[in-house]
Design an enzyme around this catalytic site. Structure first.
Site, PDB file in Angstrom:
ATOM      1  N   THR A   1      18.759  11.172  18.081  1.00 53.23           N
ATOM      2  CA  THR A   1      17.982  12.072  18.789  1.00 53.23           C
ATOM      3  C   THR A   1      19.180  13.321  18.629  1.00 53.23           C
ATOM      4  O   THR A   1      18.559  14.454  18.969  1.00 53.23           O
ATOM      5  CB  THR A   1      18.062  11.681  19.951  1.00 53.23           C
ATOM      6  OG1 THR A   1      19.236  11.382  20.716  1.00 53.23           O
ATOM      7  CG2 THR A   1      16.941  10.772  20.311  1.00 53.23           C
TER       8      THR A   1
ATOM      9  N   ASN B   1      20.095  21.628  23.255  1.00 53.82           N
ATOM     10  CA  ASN B   1      20.430  22.145  21.831  1.00 53.82           C
ATOM     11  C   ASN B   1      19.008  22.542  21.242  1.00 53.82           C
ATOM     12  O   ASN B   1      18.667  21.516  20.602  1.00 53.82           O
ATOM     13  CB  ASN B   1      21.185  20.892  21.277  1.00 53.82           C
ATOM     14  CG  ASN B   1      21.880  21.499  19.792  1.00 53.82           C
ATOM     15  OD1 ASN B   1      21.364  22.532  19.179  1.00 53.82           O
ATOM     16  ND2 ASN B   1      22.333  20.491  19.350  1.00 53.82           N
ATOM     17  N   PRO B   2      18.879  23.705  20.832  1.00 51.56           N
ATOM     18  CA  PRO B   2      17.489  24.169  20.281  1.00 51.56           C
ATOM     19  C   PRO B   2      17.378  23.449  19.051  1.00 51.56           C
ATOM     20  O   PRO B   2      16.358  23.281  18.509  1.00 51.56           O
ATOM     21  CB  PRO B   2      17.776  25.627  20.363  1.00 51.56           C
ATOM     22  CG  PRO B   2      18.581  25.956  21.472  1.00 51.56           C
ATOM     23  CD  PRO B   2      19.635  24.930  21.405  1.00 51.56           C
TER      24      PRO B   2
ATOM     25  N   ILE C   1      20.414   7.580  19.284  1.00 48.61           N
ATOM     26  CA  ILE C   1      19.531   6.675  18.326  1.00 48.61           C
ATOM     27  C   ILE C   1      18.962   7.734  17.175  1.00 48.61           C
ATOM     28  O   ILE C   1      17.909   7.326  16.635  1.00 48.61           O
ATOM     29  CB  ILE C   1      18.358   5.939  19.012  1.00 48.61           C
ATOM     30  CG1 ILE C   1      17.270   6.839  19.745  1.00 48.61           C
ATOM     31  CG2 ILE C   1      19.027   5.179  19.842  1.00 48.61           C
ATOM     32  CD1 ILE C   1      16.184   6.112  20.528  1.00 48.61           C
TER      33      ILE C   1
ATOM     34  N   GLY D   1      12.261  13.287  24.183  1.00 50.45           N
ATOM     35  CA  GLY D   1      12.111  12.312  23.174  1.00 50.45           C
ATOM     36  C   GLY D   1      10.591  11.920  22.837  1.00 50.45           C
ATOM     37  O   GLY D   1      10.339  11.572  21.761  1.00 50.45           O
ATOM     38  N   GLU D   2       9.856  12.078  23.831  1.00 52.15           N
ATOM     39  CA  GLU D   2       8.486  11.362  23.634  1.00 52.15           C
ATOM     40  C   GLU D   2       7.401  12.285  23.944  1.00 52.15           C
ATOM     41  O   GLU D   2       6.232  12.328  23.344  1.00 52.15           O
ATOM     42  CB  GLU D   2       8.325  10.174  24.436  1.00 52.15           C
ATOM     43  CG  GLU D   2       9.244   9.089  23.803  1.00 52.15           C
ATOM     44  CD  GLU D   2       9.318   7.708  25.049  1.00 52.15           C
ATOM     45  OE1 GLU D   2       8.957   6.954  24.840  1.00 52.15           O
ATOM     46  OE2 GLU D   2      10.322   8.278  26.109  1.00 52.15           O
TER      47      GLU D   2
ATOM     48  N   THR E   1      18.457  20.679  17.907  1.00 56.97           N
ATOM     49  CA  THR E   1      18.245  19.130  17.696  1.00 56.97           C
ATOM     50  C   THR E   1      16.777  19.158  18.506  1.00 56.97           C
ATOM     51  O   THR E   1      16.063  18.108  18.237  1.00 56.97           O
ATOM     52  CB  THR E   1      19.397  17.995  18.095  1.00 56.97           C
ATOM     53  OG1 THR E   1      19.669  18.582  19.293  1.00 56.97           O
ATOM     54  CG2 THR E   1      20.460  18.050  17.066  1.00 56.97           C
TER      55      THR E   1
ATOM     56  N   ARG F   1      15.285  22.708  30.791  1.00 54.52           N
ATOM     57  CA  ARG F   1      16.379  23.278  30.063  1.00 54.52           C
ATOM     58  C   ARG F   1      16.433  22.691  28.683  1.00 54.52           C
ATOM     59  O   ARG F   1      16.803  21.655  28.666  1.00 54.52           O
ATOM     60  CB  ARG F   1      17.755  23.177  30.479  1.00 54.52           C
ATOM     61  CG  ARG F   1      18.009  24.242  31.821  1.00 54.52           C
ATOM     62  CD  ARG F   1      19.383  23.953  32.666  1.00 54.52           C
ATOM     63  NE  ARG F   1      20.599  24.321  31.974  1.00 54.52           N
ATOM     64  CZ  ARG F   1      21.382  23.868  32.121  1.00 54.52           C
ATOM     65  NH1 ARG F   1      21.791  22.751  32.832  1.00 54.52           N
ATOM     66  NH2 ARG F   1      22.637  24.232  31.451  1.00 54.52           N
ATOM     67  N   ILE F   2      16.364  23.676  27.456  1.00 53.56           N
ATOM     68  CA  ILE F   2      16.764  22.865  26.315  1.00 53.56           C
ATOM     69  C   ILE F   2      18.168  22.807  26.137  1.00 53.56           C
ATOM     70  O   ILE F   2      18.712  24.066  25.845  1.00 53.56           O
ATOM     71  CB  ILE F   2      15.720  23.498  25.316  1.00 53.56           C
ATOM     72  CG1 ILE F   2      14.248  23.628  25.521  1.00 53.56           C
ATOM     73  CG2 ILE F   2      16.076  23.115  23.778  1.00 53.56           C
ATOM     74  CD1 ILE F   2      13.844  22.060  25.630  1.00 53.56           C
TER      75      ILE F   2
HETATM   76 MO1  MOS Z   1      11.263   4.699  24.116  1.00 51.12          MO
HETATM   77  S1  MOS Z   1       9.492   3.771  23.779  1.00 51.12           S
HETATM   78  O1  MOS Z   1      10.985   4.621  25.943  1.00 51.12           O
HETATM   79  O2  MOS Z   1      12.336   3.829  23.477  1.00 51.12           O
END
Ligand code: MOS
Length: 706
Positions: free
Chosen positions: A470, A594-595, A468, A666-667, A597, A591-592
């Site tokens: 990311t 892809n540094p 999406i 992501g969050e 992105t 573990r990261i």
């Molecule tokens: Mo996220 S708010 O879990 O798409």
């Protein structure tokens, strides 16, 4: 078939790679859901209710059906009956997207009809001409923290947790903070508005859509329309952002209804303005935090209570008090998430649901406690580091929050900070710095993947993952390359198609962790099948994985990502303007992969946080029940001009016992940001801001009751 020793020695995970679809995106070759051509395509336009509660008396479809190009008007009188009593991928039935089932209008912006025409312009003109007669009923959107209808609700976590004697511990505390914090209604607004095209072909339903998980959308549509999930295919190759809003919503359902009646492809896209009602939103919250500490600043009492607002259609809870169940322990510990049902659209998951608003309240209160105790805010947090889950009692898989604060403090220059508020100036600007902790769950859910060894020596991975924005497609390419022991250039990852088997959604920061497990499992099995020198048949050799058992076997532990957020702000006391001058976030997030992105995801999350702290706010008019100024002029999202140089980096966060060691990122980037900024505004001005956003009018009237 061989993998060269040279290739295998190079690890792709952990090295920066540009997005594999980046060229397609910047050249316009990548097509989004609303761009893909279909022959005989018809266009549906949703008509939304103009009353905030009531009944539909009549819909004058006759005259509209005479308008140029119009082929159908769907409403509750002629639309398909839907099954709404099912439990979907995310739990309890949610009738929010069950449109055209009855004449009741639960809120302003509820879809009452779909006008379908040969062109989008004809559909829009006819939709705007459609006369809908309502019987209005009294509505109530008023939301307060002490509303008598507020009741606890279990969402994706229990509504209430309770341990110890709160009042006794508060009474015995040397220092107490007891404050109320509020956050406003917020909207997701990804760049790409929602759009879906539905068509029937050879008895199968196909939906080309913009969503966060094709498995999810197949499941919901199959349930709603009582179809065999195997006869439904959903594709979603490129998605221009989701932020939690791209699940199953009214437009996909309406498109399927129309395609079924007309037996031709029908596309329904939302306008930016319609997204205010139909995409979901983040509920406003009113949160009360009570902290009691001993003379050393150690918590004896922690009480975090949040009230959010939901619709009369579905009880969605914004679980803001949940973050307190992870971050701090206390002798007496109480958290609760309650909701009030009002005549508004259904809220939904949005950018750190719970953690984002919850951390504003909790991490502001921690800062207030530090001030009252005369202890440095970082030191106060480190003194309260729990050695096990405060509510669960479970061990932490990893908890490297201390390392985040130590590294962050060093790089931000925290040691040079004068703790007194209101003492630094730069001309007319008052300067201040603030910090806050971040945490976000690192969950995983069952997924399936297929990996194929192709006859030409390449590998193809198929998984119903969603990218999406990311960088998930690229991350999975690196994960697969390492698992196969080949260079990423030899791997093609195909995602966004339910035909690839069921998989976790891009949500809850669980996507890359969940999908990686499935990709690695399939790749390992495939390698076992391949014998050096063997000939690969033309169709390739494919191995499938299913991680259901692997996920069920994971030890029950507290698994989270962590972060330390730092902000420096400048406040103009004459205009009330707050500018963020610099931000630093140091994360412990496994573990990261892809540094390159990953850096974008962390800094993007931090930019959301700036937006939340200073700008985003939807104001609902109590008279008509809808948002005032439902567009991106009236609803300001932080843009480049609002965002300074943001730095994000990470500390080592190795979990030797985890099968992949990858956590979601992501969050966690948004968590704590609003608190760090509010704490910095206090440090600059000496005034606490407990209501978001910290807009100029609030800064100017700070200290008064306005
Ligand atoms: Mo996220 S708010 O879990 O798409």
């Amino acid at each position: 078939m061989t993998t060269t020793a040279q290739e295998a020695a190079v690890r792709a995970v952990g090295t920066g790679h540009v997005r594999v679809e980046g060229r397609d995106k910047v050249t316009g070759a990548a097509r989004y859901a609303g761009d893909i051509p279909f022959t005989e395509l018809a266009y549906g336009w949703l008509v939304l209710s103009t009353v905030a509660r009531g009944r539909i008396r009549d819909i004058a479809s006759g005259p509209v059906l005479e308008m140029p190009g119009v082929v159908a008007v769907l409403d509750h009188r002629n639309a398909a009956r839907l099954e709404t009593d099912y439990v979907g991928m995310l739990g309890r039935p949610d009738p929010t997207c069950a449109v055209f089932q009855h004449d009741a209008v639960p809120h302003v912006g509820w879809p009452v009809a779909l006008v379908v025409a040969q062109t989008p312009e004809q559909a829009r003109e006819a939709a705007e001409a459609l006369v809908v007669e309502y019987e209005p009923l009294p509505h109530d959107i008023e939301f307060t923290g002490d509303h008598p209808d507020a009741h606890p609700v279990d969402g994706h976590m229990p509504g209430v947790t309770d341990k110890g004697d709160l009042e006794a511990e508060l009474a015995a505390s040397a220092t107490v903070v007891d404050e109320e914090y509020t956050t406003p209604e917020e909207h997701h607004h990804p760049m790409e508005p929602h759009a879906a095209t539905a068509r029937w072909e050879d008895g199968r339903l196909e939906v080309v859509d913009s969503n966060q998980g094709t498995t999810w959308v197949v499941g919901e549509l199959a349930s709603l329309f009582s179809l065999d999930p195997a006869s439904v295919r959903v594709r979603s190759e490129h998605v221009g952002g989701g932020f939690g809003s791209k699940g199953v919503r009214a437009h996909q359902v309406a498109a399927v209804m129309a395609a079924t009646i007309l037996q031709r492809p029908v596309r329904v896209a939302l306008t930016r303005s319609q997204m205010f009602a139909l995409a979901g939103h983040r509920s406003p919250t009113v949160q009360r935090v009570r902290l009691g500490a001993d003379t050393e600043g150690r918590l004896r009492a922690l009480d975090h209570r949040s009230v959010s607002r939901t619709s009369t259609v579905y009880e969605f809870v914004e679980p803001s008090a949940g973050v307190a169940r992870v971050l701090y322990d206390a002798v007496a510990h109480h958290t609760e998430n309650r909701v009030v049902r009002r005549d508004v659209p259904s809220p939904t998951y949005m950018r750190g649901p719970g953690e984002a608003p919850g951390s504003f309240a909790l991490e502001s209160a921690l800062d207030e406690l530090a001030e009252k105790c005369g202890i440095d805010p970082i030191e106060l947090r480190l003194r309260n580091e729990p050695d096990k889950g405060p509510v669960s009692g479970l061990p932490f898989a990893t908890r490297n929050l201390r390392a985040c604060f130590e590294e962050g403090a060093r790089r931000f220059g925290w040691a040079q900070r004068d703790p007194r508020p209101g003492v630094r100036r730069d001309g007319r600007w008052l300067l201040g710095t603030g910090t806050a902790a971040a945490s976000f769950p690192a969950g995983a859910a069952p997924s399936t993947a297929a990996v194929t060894a192709e006859a030409d020596g390449r590998f193809t991975v198929r998984i119903a993952a969603a990218d999406i924005g990311t960088g998930a497609r690229t991350a999975l390419t690196l994960v697969a390359a390492d698992a196969l022991g080949v260079a990423p250039e030899r791997v093609t990852v195909r995602i966004g198609d339910s035909e690839f088997g069921s998989a976790m959604i891009a949500g809850g920061s669980m996507g890359t962790r969940s999908w990686s497990m499935a990709v690695i499992a399939a790749a390992r099995d495939l390698l076992e099948r391949l014998v050096p020198g063997m000939a690969i048949p033309a169709e390739g050799i494919t191995v499938r994985s299913d991680t259901t058992a692997q996920i069920a076997a994971l030890a029950n532990m507290e698994r989270h990502s962590y972060g330390a957020q730092f902000a420096e702000v400048a406040v103009d006391p004459a205009t009330g303007e707050v500018r963020v001058r610099r931000m630093l976030g140091i994360f412990a997030a496994g573990r990261i992969v892809n540094p390159l992105t990953a850096h974008g995801q962390f800094t993007g999350g931090m930019a959301w946080g700036i937006s939340m702290a200073l700008h985003e706010e939807s104001v609902r008019d109590p008279a008509f029940g809808g948002p005032v100024g439902a567009d991106l002029a009236g609803y300001h999202v932080a843009t480049n001009a609002d965002v300074p140089r943001i730095e994000a980096d990470w500390v080592d966060d190795t979990d030797p016992h985890d099968p992949v060691g990858i956590k979601g990122i992501g969050e966690v980037g948004i968590v704590g940001v609003a608190a760090a900024i509010a704490n910095a505004v206090w440090h600059a001005t000496g005034v606490r801001h407990r209501s978001l956003p910290i807009r100029p009018s609030r800064v100017l009237t700070a200290g008064s009751d306005a």
